[in-house]
Design a protein around this motif. Structure first.
Motif, PDB file in Angstrom:
ATOM      1  N   GLN A 298      -1.512 -97.831  12.411  1.00  0.00           N
ATOM      2  CA  GLN A 298      -1.364 -98.692  10.943  1.00  0.00           C
ATOM      3  C   GLN A 298      -1.883 -97.713   9.813  1.00  0.00           C
ATOM      4  OE1 GLN A 298      -2.467-100.189  13.730  1.00  0.00           O
ATOM      5  NE2 GLN A 298      -0.945-101.800  14.024  1.00  0.00           N
ATOM      6  N   ALA A 299      -2.877 -96.781  10.370  1.00  0.00           N
ATOM      7  CA  ALA A 299      -3.417 -95.966   9.370  1.00  0.00           C
ATOM      8  C   ALA A 299      -2.502 -94.564   9.112  1.00  0.00           C
ATOM      9  CB  ALA A 299      -4.687 -95.174   9.957  1.00  0.00           C
TER      10      ALA A 299
ATOM     11  N   ALA B  37      -0.629 -94.163   5.416  1.00  0.00           N
ATOM     12  CA  ALA B  37      -0.877 -92.686   4.669  1.00  0.00           C
ATOM     13  C   ALA B  37       0.435 -92.218   4.378  1.00  0.00           C
ATOM     14  CB  ALA B  37      -1.355 -91.951   5.897  1.00  0.00           C
ATOM     15  N   LEU B  38       1.621 -92.738   5.186  1.00  0.00           N
ATOM     16  CA  LEU B  38       2.820 -92.109   4.866  1.00  0.00           C
ATOM     17  C   LEU B  38       3.545 -93.066   3.818  1.00  0.00           C
ATOM     18  CD1 LEU B  38       5.532 -90.708   5.730  1.00  0.00           C
ATOM     19  CD2 LEU B  38       6.169 -92.707   7.093  1.00  0.00           C
ATOM     20  N   ALA B  39       3.194 -94.124   3.497  1.00  0.00           N
ATOM     21  CA  ALA B  39       3.454 -94.838   2.502  1.00  0.00           C
ATOM     22  C   ALA B  39       3.015 -94.325   0.981  1.00  0.00           C
ATOM     23  CB  ALA B  39       3.089 -96.345   2.623  1.00  0.00           C
TER      24      ALA B  39
ATOM     25  N   PHE C  32      -2.028 -83.752  -1.808  1.00  0.00           N
ATOM     26  CA  PHE C  32      -3.177 -84.086  -1.265  1.00  0.00           C
ATOM     27  C   PHE C  32      -2.717 -85.410  -0.239  1.00  0.00           C
ATOM     28  CE2 PHE C  32      -6.473 -87.409  -1.075  1.00  0.00           C
ATOM     29  CZ  PHE C  32      -7.496 -86.741  -0.201  1.00  0.00           C
ATOM     30  N   ALA C  33      -1.959 -86.074  -0.769  1.00  0.00           N
ATOM     31  CA  ALA C  33      -1.476 -87.267   0.152  1.00  0.00           C
ATOM     32  C   ALA C  33      -0.766 -86.816   1.465  1.00  0.00           C
ATOM     33  CB  ALA C  33      -0.375 -87.988  -0.632  1.00  0.00           C
ATOM     34  N   ALA C  34       0.090 -85.636   1.226  1.00  0.00           N
ATOM     35  CA  ALA C  34       0.908 -85.086   2.195  1.00  0.00           C
ATOM     36  C   ALA C  34      -0.205 -84.411   3.282  1.00  0.00           C
ATOM     37  CB  ALA C  34       1.912 -83.831   1.981  1.00  0.00           C
ATOM     38  N   SER C  35      -1.159 -83.725   3.067  1.00  0.00           N
ATOM     39  CA  SER C  35      -2.300 -83.099   3.891  1.00  0.00           C
ATOM     40  C   SER C  35      -2.819 -84.065   4.345  1.00  0.00           C
ATOM     41  CB  SER C  35      -3.139 -82.324   3.067  1.00  0.00           C
ATOM     42  OG  SER C  35      -3.763 -82.766   2.203  1.00  0.00           O
ATOM     43  N   GLU C  36      -3.316 -85.205   3.805  1.00  0.00           N
ATOM     44  CA  GLU C  36      -3.950 -86.380   4.470  1.00  0.00           C
ATOM     45  C   GLU C  36      -3.092 -87.062   5.339  1.00  0.00           C
ATOM     46  OE1 GLU C  36      -7.494 -88.898   4.507  1.00  0.00           O
ATOM     47  OE2 GLU C  36      -6.882 -86.953   3.694  1.00  0.00           O
ATOM     48  N   ARG C  37      -1.904 -87.254   4.984  1.00  0.00           N
ATOM     49  CA  ARG C  37      -0.868 -87.842   6.060  1.00  0.00           C
ATOM     50  C   ARG C  37      -0.665 -87.044   7.336  1.00  0.00           C
ATOM     51  NH1 ARG C  37       3.587 -85.658   7.905  1.00  0.00           N
ATOM     52  NH2 ARG C  37       4.041 -84.872   5.863  1.00  0.00           N
ATOM     53  N   ALA C  38      -0.823 -85.696   7.342  1.00  0.00           N
ATOM     54  CA  ALA C  38      -0.730 -84.822   8.435  1.00  0.00           C
ATOM     55  C   ALA C  38      -2.141 -84.940   9.347  1.00  0.00           C
ATOM     56  CB  ALA C  38      -0.567 -83.282   8.009  1.00  0.00           C
ATOM     57  N   ARG C  39      -3.169 -84.913   8.484  1.00  0.00           N
ATOM     58  CA  ARG C  39      -4.637 -85.096   9.210  1.00  0.00           C
ATOM     59  C   ARG C  39      -4.546 -86.422   9.804  1.00  0.00           C
ATOM     60  NH1 ARG C  39      -9.633 -87.391   8.420  1.00  0.00           N
ATOM     61  NH2 ARG C  39      -8.650 -88.491   6.807  1.00  0.00           N
ATOM     62  N   ILE C  40      -4.211 -87.410   9.452  1.00  0.00           N
ATOM     63  CA  ILE C  40      -4.396 -88.920   9.982  1.00  0.00           C
ATOM     64  C   ILE C  40      -3.351 -88.858  11.264  1.00  0.00           C
ATOM     65  CG2 ILE C  40      -3.946 -91.348   9.505  1.00  0.00           C
ATOM     66  CD1 ILE C  40      -5.021 -91.148   6.886  1.00  0.00           C
ATOM     67  N   GLU C  41      -2.263 -88.255  10.875  1.00  0.00           N
ATOM     68  CA  GLU C  41      -1.161 -88.371  12.209  1.00  0.00           C
ATOM     69  C   GLU C  41      -1.822 -87.366  13.235  1.00  0.00           C
ATOM     70  OE1 GLU C  41       2.312 -86.495  10.757  1.00  0.00           O
ATOM     71  OE2 GLU C  41       3.230 -88.623  10.043  1.00  0.00           O
ATOM     72  N   ARG C  42      -2.545 -86.504  13.033  1.00  0.00           N
ATOM     73  CA  ARG C  42      -3.279 -85.593  14.235  1.00  0.00           C
ATOM     74  C   ARG C  42      -4.269 -86.598  14.928  1.00  0.00           C
ATOM     75  NH1 ARG C  42      -3.168 -81.203  10.395  1.00  0.00           N
ATOM     76  NH2 ARG C  42      -5.129 -81.711   9.878  1.00  0.00           N
ATOM     77  N   LEU C  43      -5.159 -87.376  14.207  1.00  0.00           N
ATOM     78  CA  LEU C  43      -6.154 -88.148  14.413  1.00  0.00           C
ATOM     79  C   LEU C  43      -5.518 -89.435  15.388  1.00  0.00           C
ATOM     80  CD1 LEU C  43      -8.648 -88.598  11.611  1.00  0.00           C
ATOM     81  CD2 LEU C  43      -8.957 -87.186  13.726  1.00  0.00           C
ATOM     82  N   VAL C  44      -4.538 -89.727  15.109  1.00  0.00           N
ATOM     83  CA  VAL C  44      -3.897 -91.096  15.591  1.00  0.00           C
ATOM     84  C   VAL C  44      -3.349 -90.582  16.934  1.00  0.00           C
ATOM     85  CG1 VAL C  44      -1.675 -92.564  15.613  1.00  0.00           C
ATOM     86  CG2 VAL C  44      -3.080 -92.200  13.576  1.00  0.00           C
ATOM     87  N   SER C  45      -2.840 -89.270  17.068  1.00  0.00           N
ATOM     88  CA  SER C  45      -2.107 -88.679  18.284  1.00  0.00           C
ATOM     89  C   SER C  45      -3.405 -88.470  19.237  1.00  0.00           C
ATOM     90  CB  SER C  45      -1.462 -87.286  17.963  1.00  0.00           C
ATOM     91  OG  SER C  45      -2.439 -86.464  17.463  1.00  0.00           O
ATOM     92  N   ASN C  46      -4.583 -88.317  18.759  1.00  0.00           N
ATOM     93  CA  ASN C  46      -5.805 -88.091  19.636  1.00  0.00           C
ATOM     94  C   ASN C  46      -6.411 -89.317  20.016  1.00  0.00           C
ATOM     95  OD1 ASN C  46      -5.342 -85.352  19.970  1.00  0.00           O
ATOM     96  ND2 ASN C  46      -6.443 -84.757  18.162  1.00  0.00           N
ATOM     97  N   ASN C  47      -5.808 -90.551  19.492  1.00  0.00           N
ATOM     98  CA  ASN C  47      -6.402 -91.877  19.569  1.00  0.00           C
ATOM     99  C   ASN C  47      -7.760 -92.102  18.801  1.00  0.00           C
ATOM    100  OD1 ASN C  47      -4.339 -93.022  21.262  1.00  0.00           O
ATOM    101  ND2 ASN C  47      -5.229 -91.703  23.086  1.00  0.00           N
ATOM    102  N   PHE C  48      -8.029 -91.483  17.751  1.00  0.00           N
ATOM    103  CA  PHE C  48      -8.973 -91.804  16.915  1.00  0.00           C
ATOM    104  C   PHE C  48      -8.977 -92.726  15.788  1.00  0.00           C
ATOM    105  CE2 PHE C  48     -10.252 -87.305  18.748  1.00  0.00           C
ATOM    106  CZ  PHE C  48     -11.392 -87.856  19.141  1.00  0.00           C
ATOM    107  N   MET C  49      -7.499 -92.850  15.564  1.00  0.00           N
ATOM    108  CA  MET C  49      -7.336 -94.080  14.456  1.00  0.00           C
ATOM    109  C   MET C  49      -6.074 -94.798  14.995  1.00  0.00           C
ATOM    110  SD  MET C  49      -8.026 -92.033  10.721  1.00  0.00           S
ATOM    111  CE  MET C  49      -8.101 -93.450   9.939  1.00  0.00           C
ATOM    112  N   SER C  50      -5.767 -95.927  14.338  1.00  0.00           N
ATOM    113  CA  SER C  50      -4.951 -96.829  14.473  1.00  0.00           C
ATOM    114  C   SER C  50      -3.465 -96.284  14.041  1.00  0.00           C
ATOM    115  CB  SER C  50      -5.009 -98.202  14.242  1.00  0.00           C
ATOM    116  OG  SER C  50      -5.229 -98.183  12.821  1.00  0.00           O
TER     117      SER C  50
END
Length: 412
Positions: free
Chosen positions: A167-168, A172-174, A147-165
């Motif tokens: 730091q998020a 998630a990686l940590a 779950f943490a791996a999938s959440e990290r991948a999802r957040i990385e996509r949102l960051v690449s689209n400038n929807f999240m910072s």
């Protein structure tokens, strides 16, 4: 007969001269009075107060809870005698590296009576139950890691689209790394539980053979890769069932444990950064708080005062290098931080009733001001209002200072 008086030019000149003389006299008197006042002020005025000054600055500010702590292994494994037996000499020494499957100790089980056999069967059943629990924990840890791996991948996509910072994404990686480490630890505990089952089964079999007159040896093997922490029994002797023989450590995972006052523990949350220094190296290492234990314990301080303290457990973020089990460190748990805070030396603040005040410097004089203070640490305080960046304030104000007093900065 009319008397007519005539003013001659000589008379007008004399009058003008008298007026000028009186004006000069008055001016001289005023100047003399001012000079006398200045002299008296110079002679009797209080000397300027020598003070130490500091500037109001803008920069990073952290509030930390500090205490000594230590590094410890997250998982330790005790190789114990599953049955009463004769122990052969153990050749391992503290600090020796071991591999999974290496023989740790050799036993010759003694015949069991009915009670001892029942105890051995109970230990086998307990080992099987613990193995089942370890298996379920490993499955849960694997699910959390996935779950943490999938959440990290999802957040990385949102960051690449400038929807999240960004730091998020770092958080998630940590979290994924922590979950993966938990999964590895759970698998190690599962392997150790399986090894306990094998040892208990072998002990029963060897004891049955001894009861039948057949001598059989029981080999106890290492359940994990690691190293020897302590050899409890080295010489040849008879040991009871359950006697610890060797303690092994898994060096793949360390943790940091720091005990703090319970009043400070309520301010610490999982995920807080812990800074480690005072360990013998010049670098400050980072760790992340994993858990604040829910149960406090009583500890007597150096002054003989009983304190309620709580253990705070953190996982290293940076490699610990030469640090090992039981090594001492100085820990600082960051409970608040700001990159651009308006701050002032904490030694410049003093209380007036319920408010904080400072002496600001204006035209060589100390001017008392009320300020609003935010967060504070041992050295600095956050200023919310009352002072601006670049202003000078008096450090360590004493009783000689008052509003409007003349001051002079110390030379050091």
């Amino acid at each position: 007969m009319m008397d007519t008086r005539t003013t001659t030019p000589l008379t007008r000149t004399a009058a003008t001269s008298r007026r000028s003389s009186r004006t000069r006299t008055a001016a001289i008197a005023v100047a003399a009075t001012a000079a006398a006042g200045a002299l008296l002020w110079f002679l009797f005025a209080p000397d300027p107060v020598t003070v130490e000054l500091s500037k109001v600055t803008e920069g990073p500010l952290q509030v930390t809870i500090n205490n000594q702590g230590q590094v410890r292994l997250h998982d330790k494994y005790i190789v114990a005698a599953p049955v009463a037996a004769e122990l052969e000499r153990i050749e391992w020494h503290d600090g020796d590296p071991v591999k999974r499957g290496d023989m740790i100790a050799m036993l010759r089980p003694l015949p069991m009576d009915a009670r001892q056999r029942q105890e051995a069967v109970a230990r086998l059943d307990a080992a099987r139950a613990l193995a089942r629990e370890a298996e379920l924990r490993a499955e849960r840890a694997m699910t959390d890691m996935q779950f943490a791996a999938s959440e990290r991948a999802r957040i990385e996509r949102l960051v690449s689209n400038n929807f999240m910072s960004p730091q998020a994404a770092e958080k998630a990686l940590a979290t994924e790394k922590t979950s993966r480490a938990e999964w590895d630890a759970a698998k190690s505990r599962q392997q150790a539980a399986i090894a306990d089952i094998k040892a208990a089964e072998a002990a029963l079999l060897a004891s049955d053979s001894a009861a039948g007159g057949r001598k059989q040896q029981l080999q106890l093997r290492s359940p994990v890769d690691g190293y020897v922490l302590k050899v409890h029994e080295r010489s040849v002797r008879t040991v009871n069932a359950g006697a610890p023989l060797v303690t092994l450590g898994d060096p793949a995972r360390y943790e940091i444990v720091v005990d703090v006052l319970s009043t400070d523990a309520v301010k610490i949350k999982p995920g807080n950064i812990m800074l480690l220094d005072g360990w013998g190296g010049g670098k400050v290492l980072r760790a992340k708080v994993r858990v604040v234990e829910p149960v406090a314990f009583t500890k007597v301080s150096a002054l003989g005062v009983e304190e309620q303290r709580v253990n705070v457990i953190a996982d290293p973020v940076d490699p610990l290098g030469p640090l090992g089990d039981g090594y001492r460190i100085e820990a600082r748990v960051v409970i608040w931080s700001e990159d651009k805070a308006t701050k002032v030396a904490g030694s410049s603040l003093f209380r007036v009733a319920d408010a904080w005040h400072v002496f600001a410097v204006e035209d060589g004089r100390a001017r008392e001001r009320e300020v609003r203070v935010g967060q504070r640490n041992q050295d600095e305080a956050q200023i919310l209002s009352g002072l601006t960046t670049g202003a000078s304030v008096v450090r360590y104000p004493n009783n000689q200072l008052s509003d409007g007093a003349r001051i002079i900065a110390s030379s050091h």
